[in-house]
Design a protein around this motif. Sequence first.
Motif, PDB file in Angstrom:
ATOM      1  N   LEU A  94      12.399  42.897  58.073  1.00 54.05           N
ATOM      2  CA  LEU A  94      11.546  42.016  57.296  1.00 54.05           C
ATOM      3  C   LEU A  94      12.071  40.593  57.378  1.00 54.05           C
ATOM      4  O   LEU A  94      13.276  40.364  57.282  1.00 54.05           O
ATOM      5  CB  LEU A  94      11.519  42.429  55.825  1.00 54.05           C
ATOM      6  N   ILE A  95      11.162  39.630  57.538  1.00 56.66           N
ATOM      7  CA  ILE A  95      11.469  38.215  57.355  1.00 56.66           C
ATOM      8  C   ILE A  95      10.674  37.785  56.126  1.00 56.66           C
ATOM      9  O   ILE A  95       9.441  37.873  56.121  1.00 56.66           O
ATOM     10  CB  ILE A  95      11.094  37.388  58.587  1.00 56.66           C
ATOM     11  N   VAL A  96      11.388  37.341  55.106  1.00 55.74           N
ATOM     12  CA  VAL A  96      10.795  37.181  53.778  1.00 55.74           C
ATOM     13  C   VAL A  96      10.784  35.719  53.348  1.00 55.74           C
ATOM     14  O   VAL A  96      11.820  35.042  53.383  1.00 55.74           O
ATOM     15  CB  VAL A  96      11.571  38.019  52.736  1.00 55.74           C
ATOM     16  N   ILE A 128       5.794  44.288  50.345  1.00 56.23           N
ATOM     17  CA  ILE A 128       7.210  44.251  50.749  1.00 56.23           C
ATOM     18  C   ILE A 128       7.921  45.532  50.338  1.00 56.23           C
ATOM     19  O   ILE A 128       8.761  46.068  51.075  1.00 56.23           O
ATOM     20  CB  ILE A 128       7.894  43.010  50.148  1.00 56.23           C
ATOM     21  N   ALA A 129       7.563  46.059  49.159  1.00 55.63           N
ATOM     22  CA  ALA A 129       8.228  47.249  48.627  1.00 55.63           C
ATOM     23  C   ALA A 129       8.008  48.487  49.484  1.00 55.63           C
ATOM     24  O   ALA A 129       8.768  49.457  49.376  1.00 55.63           O
ATOM     25  CB  ALA A 129       7.759  47.507  47.196  1.00 55.63           C
ATOM     26  N   VAL A 135      13.693  44.361  47.468  1.00 53.15           N
ATOM     27  CA  VAL A 135      13.545  42.988  47.966  1.00 53.15           C
ATOM     28  C   VAL A 135      12.321  42.335  47.339  1.00 53.15           C
ATOM     29  O   VAL A 135      11.286  42.973  47.156  1.00 53.15           O
ATOM     30  CB  VAL A 135      13.433  42.984  49.507  1.00 53.15           C
ATOM     31  N   ARG A 136      12.446  41.055  47.011  1.00 57.22           N
ATOM     32  CA  ARG A 136      11.357  40.298  46.409  1.00 57.22           C
ATOM     33  C   ARG A 136      11.031  39.083  47.263  1.00 57.22           C
ATOM     34  O   ARG A 136      11.934  38.466  47.853  1.00 57.22           O
ATOM     35  CB  ARG A 136      11.728  39.840  44.997  1.00 57.22           C
ATOM     36  N   GLY A 137       9.752  38.718  47.297  1.00 63.60           N
ATOM     37  CA  GLY A 137       9.336  37.531  48.036  1.00 63.60           C
ATOM     38  C   GLY A 137       7.873  37.257  47.809  1.00 63.60           C
ATOM     39  O   GLY A 137       7.143  38.082  47.247  1.00 63.60           O
ATOM     40  N   LEU A 138       7.417  36.093  48.263  1.00 63.08           N
ATOM     41  CA  LEU A 138       6.008  35.727  48.143  1.00 63.08           C
ATOM     42  C   LEU A 138       5.175  36.342  49.260  1.00 63.08           C
ATOM     43  O   LEU A 138       3.995  36.633  49.084  1.00 63.08           O
ATOM     44  CB  LEU A 138       5.861  34.204  48.186  1.00 63.08           C
ATOM     45  N   ALA A 139       5.792  36.505  50.416  1.00 63.74           N
ATOM     46  CA  ALA A 139       5.138  37.096  51.576  1.00 63.74           C
ATOM     47  C   ALA A 139       6.226  37.469  52.567  1.00 63.74           C
ATOM     48  O   ALA A 139       7.386  37.047  52.432  1.00 63.74           O
ATOM     49  CB  ALA A 139       4.147  36.121  52.205  1.00 63.74           C
ATOM     50  N   ALA A 140       5.857  38.246  53.555  1.00 60.00           N
ATOM     51  CA  ALA A 140       6.854  38.659  54.561  1.00 60.00           C
ATOM     52  C   ALA A 140       6.131  39.062  55.834  1.00 60.00           C
ATOM     53  O   ALA A 140       4.910  39.236  55.853  1.00 60.00           O
ATOM     54  CB  ALA A 140       7.697  39.821  54.043  1.00 60.00           C
ATOM     55  N   ILE A 141       6.906  39.200  56.888  1.00 56.90           N
ATOM     56  CA  ILE A 141       6.397  39.825  58.112  1.00 56.90           C
ATOM     57  C   ILE A 141       7.353  40.942  58.493  1.00 56.90           C
ATOM     58  O   ILE A 141       8.561  40.853  58.276  1.00 56.90           O
ATOM     59  CB  ILE A 141       6.226  38.818  59.262  1.00 56.90           C
ATOM     60  N   HIS A 142       6.773  42.007  59.034  1.00 56.48           N
ATOM     61  CA  HIS A 142       7.571  43.134  59.501  1.00 56.48           C
ATOM     62  C   HIS A 142       7.544  43.135  61.019  1.00 56.48           C
ATOM     63  O   HIS A 142       6.470  43.081  61.631  1.00 56.48           O
ATOM     64  CB  HIS A 142       7.020  44.461  58.977  1.00 56.48           C
ATOM     65  N   VAL A 143       8.740  43.158  61.615  1.00 56.52           N
ATOM     66  CA  VAL A 143       8.893  43.151  63.071  1.00 56.52           C
ATOM     67  C   VAL A 143       9.447  44.519  63.466  1.00 56.52           C
ATOM     68  O   VAL A 143      10.622  44.814  63.242  1.00 56.52           O
ATOM     69  CB  VAL A 143       9.840  42.020  63.524  1.00 56.52           C
ATOM     70  N   GLY A 144       8.595  45.336  64.062  1.00 56.89           N
ATOM     71  CA  GLY A 144       8.962  46.729  64.282  1.00 56.89           C
ATOM     72  C   GLY A 144       9.927  46.983  65.413  1.00 56.89           C
ATOM     73  O   GLY A 144      10.556  48.041  65.464  1.00 56.89           O
TER      74      GLY A 144
END
Length: 400
Positions: A94-96, A128-129, A135-144
């Motif tokens: 995750l990049i958060v 995100i959960a 982890v907490r954040g406003l948005a994220a991207i998942h890089v598989g």
Amino acid sequence: MSAYDCDVLVVGGGIVGLSTAYALTRAAPGTRVTVLEKEPGPARHQTGRNSGVVHSGIYYRPGSLKARYAVRGADEMIKFCAEYGIAHAVTGKLIVATARAELPRLHALVQRGRHNGIPVRELGAAQIAEYEPEVRGLAAIHVGTTGICDYTAVAHRLAEASGAEIRYGAEAVRVDRRPALGVAVRTASGDVVRGRVLVNCAGLHCDGIARMTGDEPNMRIVPFRGEYYELARPELVRGLVYPVPDPAFPFLGVHLTRGVDGGVHVGPNAVPALAREGYHRGVLRPRELAATLAWPGSWRMARRHWRYGAGELRRSMSKEAFTAAVRRLLPAVTPADLLPAAAGVRAQAVLRDGTLVDDFLIQEGARAVHVLNAPSPAATASLPIGREVASRALAALARA
């Protein structure tokens, strides 16, 4: 009897030097390769002192060597580990974004990732959960495609599979290059090793080897110590969690990475080191520090990035400040959860004008190939980098 001990003489037994030896013997069977490594074994510096991440390539400028080699190298590294039974896993990461100002940069990373051919999933705060409940954040991207592996084990396997002669405890202290005759390297023990072509993969000392060879690289290595902690409660993190990086600086910020051993590393915090191998705060080598301070680029870099550097130094000196940085991603963390872990040193190339070299940097001289900037993601990209360096060395060999 040949006047040469080998055809290609590689200085440096980290993962890039060993990948080069491996590539040489596969591309041109019969090529005699010798690797000189000053330590008693391989991977004792940057290779063996990182978080073990197999990077996807999402961060890097499209078309750059880093982008091309990391994307290709990540797939090859996972296959190499599977083939040779080396501990690894494809975990994803995750990049958060934790602040609104980071959202445009997060979106830019999505576009960059897709441009580089990397599958990316965009997540809202509630999603995100699904990957990281704490982890907490406003948005994220998942890089598989991001993963982890044991790079020290990879280096050992490359050394064995290369078929090269590996000389440990062989520190290069002098290079005598004669374009018509070849290259001779004297080691600290007094041995002289002669090769037709030299390949410089000396990492933290690559600029010194280049100058010893007689080539001016027009850069200097400025060492940055990466300070890590280990998470006392590893169950708080399932995989890999990164902040949105600052595009003005070639460091990814404090992140959380679960390793192949199940432990979770937190860091690195990047601060100037007072020695090329300054893995502890108290390590000072006056000659190396003087050389860093004498390079005009060091001062220009400091003036350009002093605010960023001040934040890194503050987190280095204050565990509470470091904890606060981690809590932006992982609110449950307390200072007691962070246990000191081994540090690493990044060999960062800096130009005379203070520019931090952002891409891999490979230069050539007469009978010589110099790898002058190969920090992260060099371990991920080491197999394609090795092939590139080997190709240049073989071309030099053909001209010799």
